[in-house]
Design a protein around this motif. Structure first.
Motif, PDB file in Angstrom:
ATOM      1  N   ALA A 162     -20.275  -9.923  -0.265  1.00  0.00           N
ATOM      2  CA  ALA A 162     -18.859  -9.750  -0.863  1.00  0.00           C
ATOM      3  C   ALA A 162     -18.161  -8.495  -0.103  1.00  0.00           C
ATOM      4  O   ALA A 162     -16.820  -9.162   0.487  1.00  0.00           O
ATOM      5  N   ALA A 163     -18.847  -7.691   0.230  1.00  0.00           N
ATOM      6  CA  ALA A 163     -18.129  -6.948   1.962  1.00  0.00           C
ATOM      7  C   ALA A 163     -17.030  -8.256   2.895  1.00  0.00           C
ATOM      8  O   ALA A 163     -16.506  -6.708   3.284  1.00  0.00           O
ATOM      9  N   LEU A 164     -18.597  -7.878   3.147  1.00  0.00           N
ATOM     10  CA  LEU A 164     -17.775  -8.654   4.282  1.00  0.00           C
ATOM     11  C   LEU A 164     -16.901 -10.026   4.903  1.00  0.00           C
ATOM     12  O   LEU A 164     -16.209  -9.659   5.397  1.00  0.00           O
TER      13      LEU A 164
ATOM     14  N   ALA B 193     -11.076 -10.726   5.530  1.00  0.00           N
ATOM     15  CA  ALA B 193     -10.056 -11.379   4.650  1.00  0.00           C
ATOM     16  C   ALA B 193      -8.620 -10.356   5.360  1.00  0.00           C
ATOM     17  O   ALA B 193      -7.497 -11.019   6.124  1.00  0.00           O
ATOM     18  N   ILE B 194      -9.297  -8.484   5.504  1.00  0.00           N
ATOM     19  CA  ILE B 194      -8.377  -7.929   5.164  1.00  0.00           C
ATOM     20  C   ILE B 194      -7.947  -7.991   7.092  1.00  0.00           C
ATOM     21  O   ILE B 194      -6.787  -8.328   7.365  1.00  0.00           O
ATOM     22  N   VAL B 195      -8.883  -8.057   7.689  1.00  0.00           N
ATOM     23  CA  VAL B 195      -8.979  -8.072   8.904  1.00  0.00           C
ATOM     24  C   VAL B 195      -7.807  -9.337   9.836  1.00  0.00           C
ATOM     25  O   VAL B 195      -6.755  -9.320  10.468  1.00  0.00           O
ATOM     26  N   THR B 196      -8.056 -10.312   9.421  1.00  0.00           N
ATOM     27  CA  THR B 196      -7.279 -11.452   9.355  1.00  0.00           C
ATOM     28  C   THR B 196      -6.437 -11.530   8.766  1.00  0.00           C
ATOM     29  O   THR B 196      -5.544 -11.589   9.765  1.00  0.00           O
ATOM     30  N   LEU B 197      -5.735 -10.841   7.676  1.00  0.00           N
ATOM     31  CA  LEU B 197      -4.400 -11.067   6.999  1.00  0.00           C
ATOM     32  C   LEU B 197      -4.275 -10.181   7.984  1.00  0.00           C
ATOM     33  O   LEU B 197      -2.492  -9.980   8.392  1.00  0.00           O
TER      34      LEU B 197
ATOM     35  N   VAL C  29       6.031  -9.547   6.169  1.00  0.00           N
ATOM     36  CA  VAL C  29       6.276  -9.250   5.667  1.00  0.00           C
ATOM     37  C   VAL C  29       4.614  -9.659   4.180  1.00  0.00           C
ATOM     38  O   VAL C  29       3.887  -8.324   3.679  1.00  0.00           O
ATOM     39  N   GLY C  30       4.773 -10.608   3.840  1.00  0.00           N
ATOM     40  CA  GLY C  30       4.396 -11.447   2.891  1.00  0.00           C
ATOM     41  C   GLY C  30       2.626 -10.709   3.012  1.00  0.00           C
ATOM     42  O   GLY C  30       2.358 -10.571   1.729  1.00  0.00           O
ATOM     43  N   LEU C  31       2.451 -11.073   4.522  1.00  0.00           N
ATOM     44  CA  LEU C  31       0.066 -11.039   4.989  1.00  0.00           C
ATOM     45  C   LEU C  31       0.926  -9.407   4.441  1.00  0.00           C
ATOM     46  O   LEU C  31      -0.655  -9.698   4.415  1.00  0.00           O
ATOM     47  N   TYR C  32       1.707  -8.319   5.338  1.00  0.00           N
ATOM     48  CA  TYR C  32       1.365  -7.059   4.736  1.00  0.00           C
ATOM     49  C   TYR C  32       1.165  -7.244   3.260  1.00  0.00           C
ATOM     50  O   TYR C  32       0.381  -6.321   2.774  1.00  0.00           O
ATOM     51  N   VAL C  33       1.441  -7.689   2.433  1.00  0.00           N
ATOM     52  CA  VAL C  33       1.744  -7.344   1.070  1.00  0.00           C
ATOM     53  C   VAL C  33       0.120  -7.616   0.189  1.00  0.00           C
ATOM     54  O   VAL C  33      -0.531  -7.147  -0.393  1.00  0.00           O
TER      55      VAL C  33
ATOM     56  N   ALA D  98      -2.219  -5.150   1.600  1.00  0.00           N
ATOM     57  CA  ALA D  98      -1.994  -4.284   0.429  1.00  0.00           C
ATOM     58  C   ALA D  98      -2.983  -4.840  -0.877  1.00  0.00           C
ATOM     59  O   ALA D  98      -3.305  -3.237  -1.713  1.00  0.00           O
ATOM     60  N   LEU D  99      -2.810  -5.542  -0.738  1.00  0.00           N
ATOM     61  CA  LEU D  99      -2.956  -6.663  -2.847  1.00  0.00           C
ATOM     62  C   LEU D  99      -4.607  -6.028  -2.069  1.00  0.00           C
ATOM     63  O   LEU D  99      -5.620  -6.038  -3.567  1.00  0.00           O
ATOM     64  N   VAL D 100      -5.577  -7.043  -1.079  1.00  0.00           N
ATOM     65  CA  VAL D 100      -6.566  -6.778  -0.931  1.00  0.00           C
ATOM     66  C   VAL D 100      -7.339  -5.234  -1.240  1.00  0.00           C
ATOM     67  O   VAL D 100      -8.111  -5.460  -1.933  1.00  0.00           O
ATOM     68  N   VAL D 101      -6.684  -4.460  -0.546  1.00  0.00           N
ATOM     69  CA  VAL D 101      -7.155  -3.228  -0.387  1.00  0.00           C
ATOM     70  C   VAL D 101      -7.682  -2.654  -1.909  1.00  0.00           C
ATOM     71  O   VAL D 101      -8.382  -2.313  -2.249  1.00  0.00           O
ATOM     72  N   LEU D 102      -5.767  -2.832  -2.462  1.00  0.00           N
ATOM     73  CA  LEU D 102      -5.487  -2.026  -4.011  1.00  0.00           C
ATOM     74  C   LEU D 102      -6.330  -2.829  -4.984  1.00  0.00           C
ATOM     75  O   LEU D 102      -7.270  -2.061  -5.724  1.00  0.00           O
TER      76      LEU D 102
END
Length: 70
Positions: free
Chosen positions: A13-15, A20-24, A46-50, A53-57
């Protein structure tokens, strides 16, 4: 004793989340590169940045209850 099955689930899951975060983020940088204000590429960036951020949150949301023993 270590629960190896749970360990591998968490590692996988961490991998996946890291990829996913790096790709986005990299796609957001790519779409935002040289885009003029108001273009569709700027909105996608901007949508991809959002989304990033949502994945991190969401990851923080999953970690917080574990810190309180829940």
């Amino acid at each position: 004793m270590i629960d190896w099955a749970a360990f591998f689930v968490v590692a996988a899951a961490a991998l996946v989340a890291a990829c996913a975060i790096v790709t986005l983020f990299s796609l957001a940088l790519r779409f935002g590169d040289g885009a003029t204000t108001g273009s569709w590429q700027r909105r996608v960036s901007v949508g991809l940045y959002v989304l990033c951020a949502l994945v991190v949150l969401f990851g923080i949301y999953l970690i917080i209850p574990a810190l309180h023993g829940g």
